[in-house]
Design an enzyme around this catalytic site. Structure first.
Site, PDB file in Angstrom:
ATOM      1  N   GLN A  90       0.801  -1.320   0.113  1.00 59.93           N
ATOM      2  CA  GLN A  90      -0.144  -0.021  -0.153  1.00 59.93           C
ATOM      3  C   GLN A  90       0.748   1.354   0.087  1.00 59.93           C
ATOM      4  OE1 GLN A  90      -3.537  -0.614   3.068  1.00 59.93           O
ATOM      5  NE2 GLN A  90      -1.951  -2.135   3.611  1.00 59.93           N
ATOM      6  N   HIS A 108      -1.737   1.512  -4.362  1.00 58.61           N
ATOM      7  CA  HIS A 108      -1.870   2.762  -4.095  1.00 58.61           C
ATOM      8  C   HIS A 108      -0.996   3.803  -4.882  1.00 58.61           C
ATOM      9  CE1 HIS A 108      -4.135   1.689  -0.114  1.00 58.61           C
ATOM     10  NE2 HIS A 108      -4.867   1.098  -0.893  1.00 58.61           N
ATOM     11  N   GLY A 178       2.924  -4.271   9.179  1.00 59.33           N
ATOM     12  CA  GLY A 178       2.919  -2.798   9.405  1.00 59.33           C
ATOM     13  C   GLY A 178       1.923  -1.977   8.640  1.00 59.33           C
ATOM     14  N   LEU A 205       3.453  -3.245  14.858  1.00 60.40           N
ATOM     15  CA  LEU A 205       3.643  -2.580  16.139  1.00 60.40           C
ATOM     16  C   LEU A 205       2.579  -2.772  17.198  1.00 60.40           C
ATOM     17  CD1 LEU A 205       6.452  -1.464  17.172  1.00 60.40           C
ATOM     18  CD2 LEU A 205       5.227   0.938  16.639  1.00 60.40           C
ATOM     19  N   GLU A 206       1.302  -2.345  16.718  1.00 55.61           N
ATOM     20  CA  GLU A 206       0.034  -2.418  17.501  1.00 55.61           C
ATOM     21  C   GLU A 206      -0.852  -3.506  16.789  1.00 55.61           C
ATOM     22  OE1 GLU A 206      -0.275  -0.522  20.103  1.00 55.61           O
ATOM     23  OE2 GLU A 206       1.190   0.767  19.604  1.00 55.61           O
TER      24      GLU A 206
HETATM   25  P1  OAD Z   1      -1.090   3.082   8.923  1.00 57.71           P
HETATM   26  O1  OAD Z   1      -0.475   4.507   9.041  1.00 57.71           O
HETATM   27  O2  OAD Z   1      -2.806   3.283   8.987  1.00 57.71           O
HETATM   28  O3  OAD Z   1      -0.691   1.977   9.841  1.00 57.71           O
HETATM   29  C1  OAD Z   1       0.592   1.685  10.286  1.00 57.71           C
HETATM   30  C2  OAD Z   1       0.715   0.469  11.059  1.00 57.71           C
HETATM   31  O4  OAD Z   1       2.120   0.180  10.986  1.00 57.71           O
HETATM   32  C3  OAD Z   1       0.072   0.345  12.162  1.00 57.71           C
HETATM   33  O5  OAD Z   1      -0.406  -0.783  12.414  1.00 57.71           O
HETATM   34  C4  OAD Z   1       1.204   0.465  13.202  1.00 57.71           C
HETATM   35  O6  OAD Z   1       1.044  -0.380  14.318  1.00 57.71           O
HETATM   36  C5  OAD Z   1       2.296  -0.113  12.318  1.00 57.71           C
HETATM   37  N1  OAD Z   1       3.892   0.129  12.473  1.00 57.71           N
HETATM   38  C6  OAD Z   1       4.388   1.303  12.841  1.00 57.71           C
HETATM   39  N2  OAD Z   1       5.804   1.220  13.058  1.00 57.71           N
HETATM   40  C7  OAD Z   1       6.024   0.329  12.886  1.00 57.71           C
HETATM   41  C8  OAD Z   1       7.272  -0.576  12.599  1.00 57.71           C
HETATM   42  N3  OAD Z   1       8.319  -0.152  12.772  1.00 57.71           N
HETATM   43  N4  OAD Z   1       7.162  -1.944  12.395  1.00 57.71           N
HETATM   44  C9  OAD Z   1       6.103  -2.666  12.095  1.00 57.71           C
HETATM   45  N5  OAD Z   1       4.776  -1.966  12.311  1.00 57.71           N
HETATM   46  C10 OAD Z   1       4.682  -0.793  12.511  1.00 57.71           C
HETATM   47  O7  OAD Z   1      -0.754   2.771   7.565  1.00 57.71           O
HETATM   48  P2  OAD Z   1      -1.347   1.697   6.615  1.00 57.71           P
HETATM   49  O8  OAD Z   1      -2.078   0.546   7.153  1.00 57.71           O
HETATM   50  O9  OAD Z   1      -0.388   1.278   5.518  1.00 57.71           O
HETATM   51  O10 OAD Z   1      -3.818   5.098   1.615  1.00 57.71           O
HETATM   52  O11 OAD Z   1      -2.239   2.775   5.714  1.00 57.71           O
HETATM   53  C11 OAD Z   1      -3.241   2.043   4.510  1.00 57.71           C
HETATM   54  C12 OAD Z   1      -3.541   3.333   3.679  1.00 57.71           C
HETATM   55  O12 OAD Z   1      -4.173   4.383   4.358  1.00 57.71           O
HETATM   56  C13 OAD Z   1      -2.240   4.034   3.142  1.00 57.71           C
HETATM   57  O13 OAD Z   1      -1.793   3.411   1.947  1.00 57.71           O
HETATM   58  C14 OAD Z   1      -2.743   5.190   2.588  1.00 57.71           C
HETATM   59  C15 OAD Z   1      -3.473   5.538   4.197  1.00 57.71           C
HETATM   60  O14 OAD Z   1      -4.305   6.546   3.989  1.00 57.71           O
HETATM   61  C16 OAD Z   1      -4.066   5.882   0.712  1.00 57.71           C
HETATM   62  O15 OAD Z   1      -3.250   6.884   0.642  1.00 57.71           O
HETATM   63  C17 OAD Z   1      -5.273   5.486  -0.438  1.00 57.71           C
END
Ligand code: OAD
Length: 235
Positions: A90, A108, A178, A205-206
């Site tokens: 994504q 995306h 992630g 992470l969460e």
């Molecule tokens: P999010 O920002 O919603 O979520 C980030 C995820 O990464 C969370 O579950 C955290 O727990 C996890 N996380 C953070 N740091 C981490 C680390 N060091 N190692 C492992 N996990 C970690 O991001 P996405 O789920 O990618 O879409 O968001 C999905 C979509 O929403 C994006 O592609 C974008 C956004 O708005 C569009 O722009 C269409």
């Protein structure tokens, strides 16, 4: 084995790329989700352009981390053992490819690409990053169509859904890394493959919103956990 890995912002977090939902922060007083829409682009293109130009410029100063590298190494190992492997991301950064992944599916879109609003031509461009300067197309027969980031905004249809559907149909092992499980259709992949009998793992992470659809949740930082977790998946 047919392995599908879906990555989200968390996989790039350890490279210094901000995630969408963890930062809790605003960008120039706006929620990122409110800037990433066709409506925002129509109402205030200068604002949206500045937002994306900042992210495009940041590509030059970030590097793949151990999680990206582990996924690229896993792909090579899977191929050597005759397993299928599909990487769906994504993320709009280019860190999977720079780590050596051969064919990440950017559902995306990509920051490194610009698309003409008039003729649809797409070009790779990582150098026109001036936040105050729009870029025009210049493709033969087009002229000066306005270029926009070739990313999928909220309300737009993600890319390459047919290829993704084929990969999910064959999937035996699915790992989400992630991603908060908050944005569809990606958030629904886990439940879909599990219904068909695939093993489903989540690393983040969460705990994400779609935790219920996983057989196993491995908390922690992807860069620390993924190298070993992928070894385990392959065993
Ligand atoms: P999010 O920002 O919603 O979520 C980030 C995820 O990464 C969370 O579950 C955290 O727990 C996890 N996380 C953070 N740091 C981490 C680390 N060091 N190692 C492992 N996990 C970690 O991001 P996405 O789920 O990618 O879409 O968001 C999905 C979509 O929403 C994006 O592609 C974008 C956004 O708005 C569009 O722009 C269409």
């Amino acid at each position: 084995m047919q392995v599908v890995v879906l990555t989200g912002a968390g996989v790039s977090a350890d490279s210094g790329v901000a995630t969408f939902r963890d930062a809790g922060g605003l960008w120039e007083g706006h929620r990122p989700e409110d800037v990433a829409t066709p409506e925002a682009w129509a109402a205030d293109p200068a604002l949206v352009w500045r937002f994306y130009q900042a992210r495009r410029a940041a590509l030059a100063v970030v590097e793949p981390n151990a999680a990206h590298l582990a996924l690229a190494a896993f792909e090579r190992r899977a191929a050597a053992r005759g397993h299928g492997f599909t990487l769906i991301t994504q993320n709009v950064d280019d860190l999977h490819a720079r780590a050596g992944s051969s064919a990440p599916i950017h559902m995306h879109g990509e920051l490194a690409r610009l698309r003409c609003e008039r003729c649809g031509a797409v070009r790779r461009d990582t150098t026109s990053v001036d936040p105050e300067r729009f870029v025009t197309c210049g493709a033969p027969g087009c002229g000066a169509g306005a270029l926009r980031p070739d990313v999928v905004w909220f309300g737009e249809v993600p890319y390459r859904l047919d290829e993704i559907a084929r990969a999910l149909a064959d999937c035996t092992h699915f790992l989400a890394v992630g991603t908060s499980g908050a944005v569809y259709p990606a958030a629904g992949f886990l439940a879909e493959v599990r219904r068909r009998g695939a093993r489903t793992w989540i690393q983040a992470l969460e705990p994400p919103d779609n935790l219920d659809a996983s057989d196993r949740f491995v908390p922690g930082r992807a860069a620390e956990i993924l190298p070993e977790l992928l070894d385990e998946l392959c065993r």
